[in-house]
Design a protein around this motif. Structure first.
Motif, PDB file in Angstrom:
ATOM      1  N   ALA A 290      -0.851  -9.009  -9.525  1.00  0.00           N
ATOM      2  CA  ALA A 290       0.288  -8.706 -10.394  1.00  0.00           C
ATOM      3  C   ALA A 290      -0.152  -7.672 -11.420  1.00  0.00           C
ATOM      4  O   ALA A 290      -1.279  -7.734 -11.922  1.00  0.00           O
ATOM      5  CB  ALA A 290       0.780  -9.973 -11.078  1.00  0.00           C
ATOM      6  N   THR A 291       0.732  -6.732 -11.708  1.00  0.00           N
ATOM      7  CA  THR A 291       0.378  -5.692 -12.685  1.00  0.00           C
ATOM      8  C   THR A 291       0.674  -6.121 -14.111  1.00  0.00           C
ATOM      9  O   THR A 291       0.182  -5.511 -15.053  1.00  0.00           O
ATOM     10  CB  THR A 291       1.123  -4.373 -12.382  1.00  0.00           C
ATOM     11  OG1 THR A 291       2.532  -4.622 -12.392  1.00  0.00           O
ATOM     12  CG2 THR A 291       0.703  -3.822 -11.032  1.00  0.00           C
ATOM     13  N   SER A 292       1.506  -7.165 -14.272  1.00  0.00           N
ATOM     14  CA  SER A 292       1.797  -7.678 -15.619  1.00  0.00           C
ATOM     15  C   SER A 292       2.355  -9.086 -15.487  1.00  0.00           C
ATOM     16  O   SER A 292       2.688  -9.543 -14.393  1.00  0.00           O
ATOM     17  CB  SER A 292       2.807  -6.773 -16.342  1.00  0.00           C
ATOM     18  OG  SER A 292       4.094  -6.947 -15.788  1.00  0.00           O
ATOM     19  N   GLU A 293       2.472  -9.758 -16.626  1.00  0.00           N
ATOM     20  CA  GLU A 293       3.035 -11.119 -16.642  1.00  0.00           C
ATOM     21  C   GLU A 293       4.538 -11.103 -16.871  1.00  0.00           C
ATOM     22  O   GLU A 293       5.192 -12.134 -16.817  1.00  0.00           O
ATOM     23  CB  GLU A 293       2.346 -11.957 -17.732  1.00  0.00           C
ATOM     24  CG  GLU A 293       0.874 -12.221 -17.452  1.00  0.00           C
ATOM     25  CD  GLU A 293       0.661 -13.000 -16.161  1.00  0.00           C
ATOM     26  OE1 GLU A 293       1.398 -13.961 -15.904  1.00  0.00           O
ATOM     27  OE2 GLU A 293      -0.254 -12.619 -15.401  1.00  0.00           O
ATOM     28  N   GLU A 294       5.106  -9.934 -17.168  1.00  0.00           N
ATOM     29  CA  GLU A 294       6.551  -9.826 -17.423  1.00  0.00           C
ATOM     30  C   GLU A 294       7.328 -10.082 -16.150  1.00  0.00           C
ATOM     31  O   GLU A 294       6.880  -9.772 -15.053  1.00  0.00           O
ATOM     32  CB  GLU A 294       6.884  -8.430 -17.962  1.00  0.00           C
ATOM     33  CG  GLU A 294       6.227  -8.117 -19.290  1.00  0.00           C
ATOM     34  CD  GLU A 294       6.488  -6.672 -19.712  1.00  0.00           C
ATOM     35  OE1 GLU A 294       7.387  -6.025 -19.143  1.00  0.00           O
ATOM     36  OE2 GLU A 294       5.767  -6.208 -20.601  1.00  0.00           O
ATOM     37  N   GLN A 295       8.511 -10.648 -16.298  1.00  0.00           N
ATOM     38  CA  GLN A 295       9.380 -10.920 -15.150  1.00  0.00           C
ATOM     39  C   GLN A 295      10.363  -9.770 -14.979  1.00  0.00           C
ATOM     40  O   GLN A 295      10.861  -9.241 -15.958  1.00  0.00           O
ATOM     41  CB  GLN A 295      10.137 -12.239 -15.357  1.00  0.00           C
ATOM     42  CG  GLN A 295       9.242 -13.452 -15.422  1.00  0.00           C
ATOM     43  CD  GLN A 295       8.538 -13.723 -14.106  1.00  0.00           C
ATOM     44  OE1 GLN A 295       8.995 -13.343 -13.044  1.00  0.00           O
ATOM     45  NE2 GLN A 295       7.389 -14.391 -14.187  1.00  0.00           N
ATOM     46  N   PRO A 296      10.708  -9.338 -13.802  1.00  0.00           N
ATOM     47  CA  PRO A 296      10.072  -9.781 -12.571  1.00  0.00           C
ATOM     48  C   PRO A 296       8.691  -9.134 -12.427  1.00  0.00           C
ATOM     49  O   PRO A 296       8.500  -7.968 -12.758  1.00  0.00           O
ATOM     50  CB  PRO A 296      11.010  -9.286 -11.474  1.00  0.00           C
ATOM     51  CG  PRO A 296      11.665  -8.072 -12.053  1.00  0.00           C
ATOM     52  CD  PRO A 296      11.767  -8.332 -13.534  1.00  0.00           C
ATOM     53  N   ARG A 297       7.757  -9.929 -11.959  1.00  0.00           N
ATOM     54  CA  ARG A 297       6.400  -9.421 -11.778  1.00  0.00           C
ATOM     55  C   ARG A 297       6.378  -8.350 -10.699  1.00  0.00           C
ATOM     56  O   ARG A 297       7.075  -8.447  -9.700  1.00  0.00           O
ATOM     57  CB  ARG A 297       5.453 -10.555 -11.377  1.00  0.00           C
ATOM     58  CG  ARG A 297       5.102 -11.448 -12.512  1.00  0.00           C
ATOM     59  CD  ARG A 297       3.989 -12.384 -12.136  1.00  0.00           C
ATOM     60  NE  ARG A 297       3.697 -13.231 -13.264  1.00  0.00           N
ATOM     61  CZ  ARG A 297       3.400 -14.505 -13.184  1.00  0.00           C
ATOM     62  NH1 ARG A 297       3.333 -15.085 -12.006  1.00  0.00           N
ATOM     63  NH2 ARG A 297       3.155 -15.202 -14.254  1.00  0.00           N
ATOM     64  N   ARG A 298       5.530  -7.380 -10.926  1.00  0.00           N
ATOM     65  CA  ARG A 298       5.327  -6.323  -9.943  1.00  0.00           C
ATOM     66  C   ARG A 298       3.917  -6.491  -9.381  1.00  0.00           C
ATOM     67  O   ARG A 298       2.998  -6.862 -10.100  1.00  0.00           O
ATOM     68  CB  ARG A 298       5.522  -4.948 -10.581  1.00  0.00           C
ATOM     69  CG  ARG A 298       6.921  -4.792 -11.191  1.00  0.00           C
ATOM     70  CD  ARG A 298       7.188  -3.401 -11.685  1.00  0.00           C
ATOM     71  NE  ARG A 298       7.384  -2.440 -10.612  1.00  0.00           N
ATOM     72  CZ  ARG A 298       8.473  -2.352  -9.839  1.00  0.00           C
ATOM     73  NH1 ARG A 298       9.460  -3.198 -10.011  1.00  0.00           N
ATOM     74  NH2 ARG A 298       8.560  -1.436  -8.910  1.00  0.00           N
TER      75      ARG A 298
ATOM     76  N   THR B 181       0.844  -1.202   0.000  1.00  0.00           N
ATOM     77  CA  THR B 181       0.000   0.000   0.000  1.00  0.00           C
ATOM     78  C   THR B 181       0.875   1.246   0.000  1.00  0.00           C
ATOM     79  O   THR B 181       0.609   2.211  -0.722  1.00  0.00           O
ATOM     80  CB  THR B 181      -0.930  -0.001   1.231  1.00  0.00           C
ATOM     81  OG1 THR B 181      -1.751  -1.163   1.191  1.00  0.00           O
ATOM     82  CG2 THR B 181      -1.824   1.219   1.245  1.00  0.00           C
ATOM     83  N   ARG B 182       1.942   1.223   0.812  1.00  0.00           N
ATOM     84  CA  ARG B 182       2.856   2.374   0.885  1.00  0.00           C
ATOM     85  C   ARG B 182       3.657   2.550  -0.388  1.00  0.00           C
ATOM     86  O   ARG B 182       3.807   3.658  -0.899  1.00  0.00           O
ATOM     87  CB  ARG B 182       3.834   2.190   2.049  1.00  0.00           C
ATOM     88  CG  ARG B 182       3.302   2.509   3.395  1.00  0.00           C
ATOM     89  CD  ARG B 182       4.411   2.582   4.430  1.00  0.00           C
ATOM     90  NE  ARG B 182       5.224   1.389   4.491  1.00  0.00           N
ATOM     91  CZ  ARG B 182       4.943   0.309   5.210  1.00  0.00           C
ATOM     92  NH1 ARG B 182       3.845   0.257   5.927  1.00  0.00           N
ATOM     93  NH2 ARG B 182       5.756  -0.727   5.216  1.00  0.00           N
ATOM     94  N   GLU B 183       4.209   1.451  -0.896  1.00  0.00           N
ATOM     95  CA  GLU B 183       5.111   1.525  -2.046  1.00  0.00           C
ATOM     96  C   GLU B 183       4.376   1.750  -3.363  1.00  0.00           C
ATOM     97  O   GLU B 183       4.950   2.262  -4.305  1.00  0.00           O
ATOM     98  CB  GLU B 183       5.951   0.237  -2.142  1.00  0.00           C
ATOM     99  CG  GLU B 183       6.889   0.028  -0.981  1.00  0.00           C
ATOM    100  CD  GLU B 183       7.902   1.143  -0.845  1.00  0.00           C
ATOM    101  OE1 GLU B 183       8.517   1.537  -1.861  1.00  0.00           O
ATOM    102  OE2 GLU B 183       8.076   1.638   0.282  1.00  0.00           O
ATOM    103  N   GLY B 184       3.131   1.319  -3.418  1.00  0.00           N
ATOM    104  CA  GLY B 184       2.380   1.439  -4.660  1.00  0.00           C
ATOM    105  C   GLY B 184       2.570   0.235  -5.559  1.00  0.00           C
ATOM    106  O   GLY B 184       1.617  -0.310  -6.084  1.00  0.00           O
ATOM    107  N   GLU B 185       3.807  -0.207  -5.727  1.00  0.00           N
ATOM    108  CA  GLU B 185       4.118  -1.337  -6.599  1.00  0.00           C
ATOM    109  C   GLU B 185       5.482  -1.872  -6.191  1.00  0.00           C
ATOM    110  O   GLU B 185       6.380  -1.096  -5.874  1.00  0.00           O
ATOM    111  CB  GLU B 185       4.125  -0.849  -8.050  1.00  0.00           C
ATOM    112  CG  GLU B 185       4.152  -1.939  -9.078  1.00  0.00           C
ATOM    113  CD  GLU B 185       4.040  -1.370 -10.489  1.00  0.00           C
ATOM    114  OE1 GLU B 185       2.981  -1.567 -11.111  1.00  0.00           O
ATOM    115  OE2 GLU B 185       5.004  -0.750 -10.953  1.00  0.00           O
TER     116      GLU B 185
END
Length: 199
Positions: free
Chosen positions: A72-80, A36-40
């Motif tokens: 997850a915001t995307s499937e790309e590695q590393p996932r965020r 929550t703090r970091e955003g992602e």
């Protein structure tokens, strides 16, 4: 993840069960609060910033994804990963109190692993009691209440009220917009004590 009247009962129950995991395990609450703090953040960020072992970090992230409180915001590695907003109102079993589970409350629960004062307060008053104390902590930082008034309202000692208000102060300052101008609750209490001392 807000509870709204147009959601199916099953969705509301699932939301509650997901949030219940956060409230029962401070480490999961701590991870949710971090996102929550970091955003992602990536799992590596979680490992570095929360000082978790790789296996533990992946396990916690996967549990929160499965619970539906992070994604997850995307499937790309590393996932965020990002935290989903939580705003769930529950009523106590007796039906006499209602409180809202918010990221600030989850953050406070997450701190019980490292803050003995919060841990003790939860043991004595439960999550509903902590939610109530958090409301008082916000009002105190806004200069609207003192620890003595909180103690009187909740029928606890002034010392217990002051201890939990101090413990929750970092949570309040992180999650709420508090005007820095004007007197804080602590300043009001200090002024009250000065008047008593001068009498």
């Amino acid at each position: 993840m807000s509870r709204t009247s147009n959601r199916a009962d099953g969705d509301i129950v699932q939301d509650f069960l997901s949030v219940a995991d956060l409230l029962e395990e401070p480490q999961l609450a701590q991870l949710y609060a971090y996102l929550t703090r970091e955003g992602e953040a990536t799992v590596q960020d979680v490992m570095d910033d929360l000082e978790l072992a790789q296996g533990t970090a992946y396990s916690y992230v996967n549990r929160l994804v499965d619970a539906g409180v992070i994604e997850a915001t995307s499937e790309e590695q590393p996932r965020r990963y990002v935290a989903r907003e939580i705003d769930l109102t529950v009523t106590t079993a007796a039906g006499d109190r209602e409180y809202t589970i918010t990221p600030a409350l989850i953050d406070a629960v997450g701190r019980r692993a490292t803050d003995d004062d919060i841990d003790t307060y939860i043991d004595r008053h439960g999550i509903a009691g902590l939610a109530t104390a958090l409301t008082y902590a916000v009002d105190r930082e806004r200069g609207e209440i003192t620890h003595r008034l909180m103690a009187q309202d909740l029928d606890i000692s002034s010392l217990a009220a002051e201890i939990i208000l101090q413990a929750l102060r970092p949570v309040v300052l992180e999650h709420f917009d508090i005007e820095t101008s004007g007197a804080s609750g602590a300043d009001i209490e200090d002024a009250d004590e000065d008047v008593v001392d001068d009498a």
